[in-house]
Design a protein around this motif. Structure first.
Motif, PDB file in Angstrom:
ATOM      1  N   SER A  71      -8.281  -8.950   4.222  1.00  0.00           N
ATOM      2  CA  SER A  71      -7.537  -9.645   5.260  1.00  0.00           C
ATOM      3  C   SER A  71      -6.478  -9.301   5.368  1.00  0.00           C
ATOM      4  CB  SER A  71      -8.450  -9.867   5.974  1.00  0.00           C
ATOM      5  OG  SER A  71      -7.797 -11.654   5.016  1.00  0.00           O
ATOM      6  N   GLY A  72      -5.455  -9.285   6.461  1.00  0.00           N
ATOM      7  CA  GLY A  72      -4.228  -9.568   6.386  1.00  0.00           C
ATOM      8  C   GLY A  72      -3.156  -8.235   5.720  1.00  0.00           C
ATOM      9  N   GLU A  73      -2.002  -8.569   5.879  1.00  0.00           N
ATOM     10  CA  GLU A  73      -1.005  -8.229   5.820  1.00  0.00           C
ATOM     11  C   GLU A  73      -0.563  -7.932   4.318  1.00  0.00           C
ATOM     12  OE1 GLU A  73       2.720  -4.854   7.443  1.00  0.00           O
ATOM     13  OE2 GLU A  73       2.183  -7.327   8.944  1.00  0.00           O
ATOM     14  N   LEU A  74      -0.489  -6.948   3.451  1.00  0.00           N
ATOM     15  CA  LEU A  74       0.602  -7.641   2.173  1.00  0.00           C
ATOM     16  C   LEU A  74       1.444  -6.263   1.903  1.00  0.00           C
ATOM     17  CD1 LEU A  74      -2.517  -8.471  -0.089  1.00  0.00           C
ATOM     18  CD2 LEU A  74      -0.902 -10.128   0.665  1.00  0.00           C
ATOM     19  N   ILE A  75       2.649  -6.770   0.970  1.00  0.00           N
ATOM     20  CA  ILE A  75       3.446  -6.251   0.766  1.00  0.00           C
ATOM     21  C   ILE A  75       3.471  -5.734  -0.553  1.00  0.00           C
ATOM     22  CG2 ILE A  75       6.195  -5.892   0.761  1.00  0.00           C
ATOM     23  CD1 ILE A  75       4.666  -6.121   3.907  1.00  0.00           C
ATOM     24  N   LEU A  76       3.373  -4.512  -1.300  1.00  0.00           N
ATOM     25  CA  LEU A  76       3.196  -3.658  -1.902  1.00  0.00           C
ATOM     26  C   LEU A  76       4.868  -3.381  -2.715  1.00  0.00           C
ATOM     27  CD1 LEU A  76       1.723  -2.802  -5.228  1.00  0.00           C
ATOM     28  CD2 LEU A  76       1.079  -0.330  -3.327  1.00  0.00           C
ATOM     29  N   VAL A  77       4.691  -3.523  -3.529  1.00  0.00           N
ATOM     30  CA  VAL A  77       6.568  -4.028  -4.390  1.00  0.00           C
ATOM     31  C   VAL A  77       6.431  -3.446  -5.299  1.00  0.00           C
ATOM     32  CG1 VAL A  77       8.705  -5.088  -4.900  1.00  0.00           C
ATOM     33  CG2 VAL A  77       7.811  -5.805  -3.237  1.00  0.00           C
ATOM     34  N   THR A  78       6.779  -2.157  -5.360  1.00  0.00           N
ATOM     35  CA  THR A  78       6.825  -1.019  -6.490  1.00  0.00           C
ATOM     36  C   THR A  78       8.317  -0.644  -7.539  1.00  0.00           C
ATOM     37  OG1 THR A  78       6.613   1.175  -6.004  1.00  0.00           O
ATOM     38  CG2 THR A  78       4.115  -0.202  -6.041  1.00  0.00           C
ATOM     39  N   ASP A  79       8.378   0.060  -7.919  1.00  0.00           N
ATOM     40  CA  ASP A  79       9.281   1.366  -8.930  1.00  0.00           C
ATOM     41  C   ASP A  79      10.378   1.490  -7.803  1.00  0.00           C
ATOM     42  OD1 ASP A  79       9.698  -0.447 -11.025  1.00  0.00           O
ATOM     43  OD2 ASP A  79       9.352   1.248 -11.812  1.00  0.00           O
ATOM     44  N   ALA A  80       9.230   1.866  -6.631  1.00  0.00           N
ATOM     45  CA  ALA A  80       9.551   3.072  -5.466  1.00  0.00           C
ATOM     46  C   ALA A  80      10.325   2.291  -4.155  1.00  0.00           C
ATOM     47  CB  ALA A  80       8.000   4.020  -5.154  1.00  0.00           C
ATOM     48  N   GLY A  81       9.817   1.244  -4.281  1.00  0.00           N
ATOM     49  CA  GLY A  81      10.347   0.393  -3.044  1.00  0.00           C
ATOM     50  C   GLY A  81       8.982  -0.653  -2.812  1.00  0.00           C
ATOM     51  N   GLU A  82       8.741  -0.267  -1.322  1.00  0.00           N
ATOM     52  CA  GLU A  82       7.813  -1.550  -0.592  1.00  0.00           C
ATOM     53  C   GLU A  82       7.354  -0.796   0.361  1.00  0.00           C
ATOM     54  OE1 GLU A  82       9.672  -4.666   1.565  1.00  0.00           O
ATOM     55  OE2 GLU A  82      10.890  -5.491  -0.289  1.00  0.00           O
ATOM     56  N   THR A  83       5.790  -1.219   0.079  1.00  0.00           N
ATOM     57  CA  THR A  83       5.240  -0.232   1.186  1.00  0.00           C
ATOM     58  C   THR A  83       3.717  -1.071   1.860  1.00  0.00           C
ATOM     59  OG1 THR A  83       4.670   1.361   0.134  1.00  0.00           O
ATOM     60  CG2 THR A  83       2.665   1.214   1.508  1.00  0.00           C
ATOM     61  N   SER A  84       3.581  -1.352   3.448  1.00  0.00           N
ATOM     62  CA  SER A  84       2.637  -2.402   4.277  1.00  0.00           C
ATOM     63  C   SER A  84       1.283  -2.255   3.382  1.00  0.00           C
ATOM     64  CB  SER A  84       3.147  -2.199   5.671  1.00  0.00           C
ATOM     65  OG  SER A  84       2.021  -3.355   6.602  1.00  0.00           O
ATOM     66  N   LEU A  85       0.763  -3.113   3.219  1.00  0.00           N
ATOM     67  CA  LEU A  85      -0.827  -3.075   2.964  1.00  0.00           C
ATOM     68  C   LEU A  85      -1.329  -3.462   3.907  1.00  0.00           C
ATOM     69  CD1 LEU A  85      -1.248  -3.267  -0.954  1.00  0.00           C
ATOM     70  CD2 LEU A  85      -1.092  -0.671   0.981  1.00  0.00           C
ATOM     71  N   THR A  86      -2.843  -1.996   5.590  1.00  0.00           N
ATOM     72  CA  THR A  86      -3.576  -3.641   5.845  1.00  0.00           C
ATOM     73  C   THR A  86      -4.923  -3.270   5.298  1.00  0.00           C
ATOM     74  OG1 THR A  86      -3.051  -1.756   7.157  1.00  0.00           O
ATOM     75  CG2 THR A  86      -1.667  -3.773   7.454  1.00  0.00           C
ATOM     76  N   PRO A  87      -6.055  -4.221   5.778  1.00  0.00           N
ATOM     77  CA  PRO A  87      -7.461  -3.762   5.665  1.00  0.00           C
ATOM     78  C   PRO A  87      -7.782  -2.109   5.482  1.00  0.00           C
ATOM     79  CG  PRO A  87      -6.970  -6.204   6.535  1.00  0.00           C
ATOM     80  CD  PRO A  87      -5.546  -5.028   7.050  1.00  0.00           C
ATOM     81  N   GLY A  88      -8.463  -2.057   4.653  1.00  0.00           N
ATOM     82  CA  GLY A  88      -9.025  -1.292   4.156  1.00  0.00           C
ATOM     83  C   GLY A  88      -8.055  -0.313   3.479  1.00  0.00           C
ATOM     84  N   MET A  89      -6.812  -0.587   3.116  1.00  0.00           N
ATOM     85  CA  MET A  89      -5.425  -0.072   2.249  1.00  0.00           C
ATOM     86  C   MET A  89      -6.332  -0.413   0.833  1.00  0.00           C
ATOM     87  SD  MET A  89      -2.614   0.584   4.370  1.00  0.00           S
ATOM     88  CE  MET A  89      -2.334   1.700   3.957  1.00  0.00           C
ATOM     89  N   MET A  90      -5.663   0.853  -0.232  1.00  0.00           N
ATOM     90  CA  MET A  90      -5.928   0.515  -1.432  1.00  0.00           C
ATOM     91  C   MET A  90      -5.032   0.967  -2.518  1.00  0.00           C
ATOM     92  SD  MET A  90      -9.636   2.155  -1.575  1.00  0.00           S
ATOM     93  CE  MET A  90      -9.984   2.534  -0.169  1.00  0.00           C
ATOM     94  N   ALA A  91      -4.582   0.235  -3.164  1.00  0.00           N
ATOM     95  CA  ALA A  91      -3.401   0.991  -4.599  1.00  0.00           C
ATOM     96  C   ALA A  91      -4.253   0.825  -5.801  1.00  0.00           C
ATOM     97  CB  ALA A  91      -2.434  -0.227  -3.689  1.00  0.00           C
ATOM     98  N   GLY A  92      -3.731   1.828  -6.498  1.00  0.00           N
ATOM     99  CA  GLY A  92      -4.658   1.661  -7.809  1.00  0.00           C
ATOM    100  C   GLY A  92      -3.073   1.719  -9.008  1.00  0.00           C
ATOM    101  N   PHE A  93      -3.277   1.220 -10.243  1.00  0.00           N
ATOM    102  CA  PHE A  93      -2.033   1.337 -11.523  1.00  0.00           C
ATOM    103  C   PHE A  93      -3.143   1.877 -12.452  1.00  0.00           C
ATOM    104  CE2 PHE A  93      -0.993  -1.868  -8.136  1.00  0.00           C
ATOM    105  CZ  PHE A  93       0.161  -0.734  -7.736  1.00  0.00           C
ATOM    106  N   ALA A  94      -2.495   2.272 -13.177  1.00  0.00           N
ATOM    107  CA  ALA A  94      -2.770   2.860 -14.313  1.00  0.00           C
ATOM    108  C   ALA A  94      -2.595   2.881 -15.979  1.00  0.00           C
ATOM    109  CB  ALA A  94      -2.716   4.683 -14.429  1.00  0.00           C
ATOM    110  N   ALA A  95      -2.874   2.353 -16.506  1.00  0.00           N
ATOM    111  CA  ALA A  95      -2.537   2.301 -17.975  1.00  0.00           C
ATOM    112  C   ALA A  95      -1.721   2.583 -17.941  1.00  0.00           C
ATOM    113  CB  ALA A  95      -3.446   1.265 -19.168  1.00  0.00           C
ATOM    114  N   GLY A  96      -0.263   1.894 -18.555  1.00  0.00           N
ATOM    115  CA  GLY A  96       0.615   2.740 -19.229  1.00  0.00           C
ATOM    116  C   GLY A  96       1.880   3.084 -18.807  1.00  0.00           C
TER     117      GLY A  96
END
Length: 152
Positions: A71-96
């Motif tokens: 729920s809610g809205e989050l801003i994902l900040v990565t080396d590539a910039g910013e992405t808005s994430l809303t309910p149901g969205m996902m992100a993954g970060f592989a080790a290394g």
């Protein structure tokens, strides 16, 4: 095992050195994976208050991470910039993969997400924006050090 969320303690705070603790003020977690007795990976139900962030921007050498926005809205900040994430969205970060990331709640409402990570004990966490490393202790847990390896 069925988990009664009302029975899972809400934790706040961080093990970060004092100079970095303010970064995660407004973050709370319920360690639902621990409540289920999981040992190979952790699952946290995390809430970010308005203006809060999940962590300092970081990446893991040994552990995978995955998030799912509830729920809610989050801003994902990565080396590539910013992405808005809303309910149901996902992100993954592989080790290394050296892609510093964190979440920020820039909205006026709480945001809730699940965070899942494995528990590989030989871990090193890099914080590209700060003079900080998190290094695993053989007996479990972490200690924090400067980039030159000197402990805080």
């Amino acid at each position: 095992m069925v988990i009664d969320l009302s029975e899972v303690p809400i934790t706040q705070g961080t093990g970060y050195p004092a100079d970095f603790r303010a970064a995660v003020a407004g973050r709370s977690r319920q360690r639902v994976g621990n409540a289920a007795g999981l040992t190979n990976f952790g699952v946290n139900l995390t809430t970010l208050a308005p203006g809060a962030q999940s962590a300092l921007r970081h990446w893991h050498q040994g552990q995978d991470e995955f998030i799912y926005v509830i729920s809610g809205e989050l801003i994902l900040v990565t080396d590539a910039g910013e992405t808005s994430l809303t309910p149901g969205m996902m992100a993954g970060f592989a080790a290394g993969v050296a892609n510093g990331h964190h979440l920020i709640n820039r909205s006026t409402q709480d945001a809730v997400y699940l965070e899942v990570g494995d528990r590989t004990w030989e871990e090193r966490v890099e914080y590209p924006d700060d003079d900080l490393l998190a290094l695993a202790k053989p007996e479990g847990g972490y200690y924090f050090a400067h980039r030159n390896g000197q402990p805080y």
